[in-house]
Design a protein around this motif. Structure first.
Motif, PDB file in Angstrom:
ATOM      1  N   PRO A 127       0.814  -1.216   0.000  1.00 21.35           N
ATOM      2  CA  PRO A 127       0.000   0.000   0.000  1.00 21.35           C
ATOM      3  C   PRO A 127       0.850   1.270   0.000  1.00 21.35           C
ATOM      4  N   GLY A 128       1.994   1.236   0.681  1.00 26.01           N
ATOM      5  CA  GLY A 128       2.886   2.384   0.657  1.00 26.01           C
ATOM      6  C   GLY A 128       3.334   2.713  -0.750  1.00 26.01           C
ATOM      7  N   TRP A 131       0.368   4.566  -2.508  1.00 22.40           N
ATOM      8  CA  TRP A 131       0.193   5.969  -2.147  1.00 22.40           C
ATOM      9  C   TRP A 131       1.390   6.797  -2.578  1.00 22.40           C
ATOM     10  N   TYR A 170       4.599   8.381   6.685  1.00 24.97           N
ATOM     11  CA  TYR A 170       3.573   7.677   5.901  1.00 24.97           C
ATOM     12  C   TYR A 170       2.394   7.277   6.770  1.00 24.97           C
ATOM     13  N   GLN A 171       2.654   6.720   7.938  1.00 25.66           N
ATOM     14  CA  GLN A 171       1.565   6.275   8.801  1.00 25.66           C
ATOM     15  C   GLN A 171       0.733   7.453   9.286  1.00 25.66           C
ATOM     16  N   TYR A 174      -1.312   8.566   6.168  1.00 27.32           N
ATOM     17  CA  TYR A 174      -2.430   7.702   5.816  1.00 27.32           C
ATOM     18  C   TYR A 174      -3.538   7.767   6.864  1.00 27.32           C
ATOM     19  N   ARG A 175      -3.170   7.896   8.134  1.00 26.81           N
ATOM     20  CA  ARG A 175      -4.191   7.979   9.179  1.00 26.81           C
ATOM     21  C   ARG A 175      -5.112   9.172   8.946  1.00 26.81           C
ATOM     22  N   LEU A 177      -5.503  10.847   6.023  1.00 27.81           N
ATOM     23  CA  LEU A 177      -6.196  10.694   4.746  1.00 27.81           C
ATOM     24  C   LEU A 177      -7.383   9.756   4.895  1.00 27.81           C
ATOM     25  N   ARG A 178      -7.213   8.688   5.641  1.00 24.82           N
ATOM     26  CA  ARG A 178      -8.310   7.748   5.871  1.00 24.82           C
ATOM     27  C   ARG A 178      -9.464   8.432   6.593  1.00 24.82           C
ATOM     28  N   TYR A 200      -9.539  -1.625   3.571  1.00 29.71           N
ATOM     29  CA  TYR A 200      -8.524  -0.769   2.959  1.00 29.71           C
ATOM     30  C   TYR A 200      -8.780  -0.573   1.474  1.00 29.71           C
ATOM     31  N   VAL A 204      -9.235   2.974  -0.796  1.00 29.56           N
ATOM     32  CA  VAL A 204      -8.534   3.327  -2.038  1.00 29.56           C
ATOM     33  C   VAL A 204      -9.533   3.583  -3.161  1.00 29.56           C
TER      34      VAL A 204
END
Length: 359
Positions: A127-128, A131, A170-171, A174-175, A177-178, A200, A204
């Motif tokens: 997933p990284g 993104w 990144y974490q 993503y947190r 963005l989610r 997940y 996306v």
């Protein structure tokens, strides 16, 4: 295969091999046979219309034997073969862990014991990669904080190692963005239910369904938030930023309800790499790891005494014992201990023997 005929619960992916080089897999479990319904929803119980007609025979369960690819892998992903007609499951983890295992093993062997130790603790984030590519093709943000976070992520190797600054950013990215996507596509009344369970792949898909301008704005906002959160939680010295400073495992005993008991019973915290989607699965609803493999082993069919294992936190459940937390450091450092098999090797390496005699 004969033994697995009697395996009914809990359902498990059973993988096996022999010294002749044969390998196999079977999704073993007790699967009801239903006529015209799946079992996902309640049905009337006042007639025989919805009675089970028995259980699925073992030979009809999903399975493989000596596949042409030369290996078998399972990682909680969807294991149903194309065209499979029976309902044996509906809820699967995203395929990223399986796809990474397949990516490594498809390179071909021979593989050493050390190769498999590395694979079991692999922290490459597929997933990284997704993104990262999304950011690469998106407009460059105007906000300074977002630009700085974007630069770190574009230069990140997409490995969620515990000492990685890119992994930490990144974490955090993503947190946020989610959270934005959840608020964008899920009605407010449903968010408490779906906030920790939304798949997940759904995240996306819903993101890419949004208009380009909205996607760009969300990315810029998440990048800026990630940069500010990294400075807040990890300090302004970027050389000290690391995913393992945010991501940790703590072994808390249910009886550790006072500070004194916690000092005796609890173990950790230890910093962790990976996340829910890496081969080294270290998932949790927060940055604290609450799920994943506590035990692993690698077996050498040519020499059983070369087999190794890792477990945590210790070989004994007795606080005060030297073995209460003796495996935690090995586990935390991705190291293994010998798993000796033959009586000769076991006795030659014996450190302690416990004898229980009835009165």
């Amino acid at each position: 295969l004969q033994a697995v005929q009697s395996w009914k619960i809990p359902p498990e992916n059973i993988v096996y091999g022999d010294t002749a080089g044969n390998i196999g897999w079977l999704a073993a479990g007790l699967v009801p046979q239903r006529q015209g319904w799946e079992g996902l929803l309640p049905v009337p119980g006042d007639s025989s219309a919805y009675e089970w007609t028995g259980f699925l025979p073992t030979e009809e369960l999903p399975q493989e034997y000596n596949p042409d690819r030369g290996f078998i892998a399972t990682a909680n992903h969807k294991i149903l073969p194309d065209g499979y007609s029976h309902d044996v499951g509906f809820d699967w983890s995203p395929p990223y862990r399986f796809e990474r295992i397949r990516e490594v093993l498809s390179k071909g062997g021979p593989f050493s014991m050390e190769d498999f130790q590395t694979l079991q603790h692999d922290e490459v984030s597929l997933p990284g990669r997704i993104w990262q590519q999304t950011l690469r093709s998106a407009p460059v943000p105007a906000n300074r904080d977002a630009v700085l976070a974007r630069e770190i992520l574009l230069n990140w190797d997409t490995v969620l190692s515990r000492d990685s600054a890119g992994a930490a950013v990144y974490q955090l990215f993503y947190r946020d963005l989610r959270r934005q996507i959840l608020e964008e596509v899920v009605p407010e009344v449903a968010r408490p239910i779906l906030s920790n369970t939304l798949d997940y792949r759904t995240i996306v898909r819903e993101f890419h369904a949004l208009p380009p301008a909205r996607r760009a704005a969300m990315l810029e906002s998440a990048l800026g938030t990630a940069w500010r959160e990294a400075n807040k939680q990890l300090g302004e010295d970027q050389s000290k930023w690391a995913w393992g400073r945010l991501h940790f495992a703590l072994f808390e005993h249910p009886l550790a309800n006072t500070a004194e008991r916690a000092a005796v019973f609890n173990l950790g915290p230890v910093s962790r790499g990976g996340d829910a989607f890496t081969v080294n699965a270290t998932s949790g609803a927060t940055f604290r790891q609450t799920a994943g493999a506590s035990y692993r082993h690698i077996l050498d069919f040519a020499d059983w005494d070369r087999s190794v294992f890792t477990s945590t936190p210790g070989q004994s459940g007795q606080p005060g014992s030297d073995n209460y937390g003796d495996l935690l450091k090995l586990w935390a450092d991705y190291k293994y201990a010998p798993m000796l098999y033959s009586r000769e090797k076991v006795e030659a390496n014996l450190a302690h023997k416990l004898v229980l005699e009835p009165r």
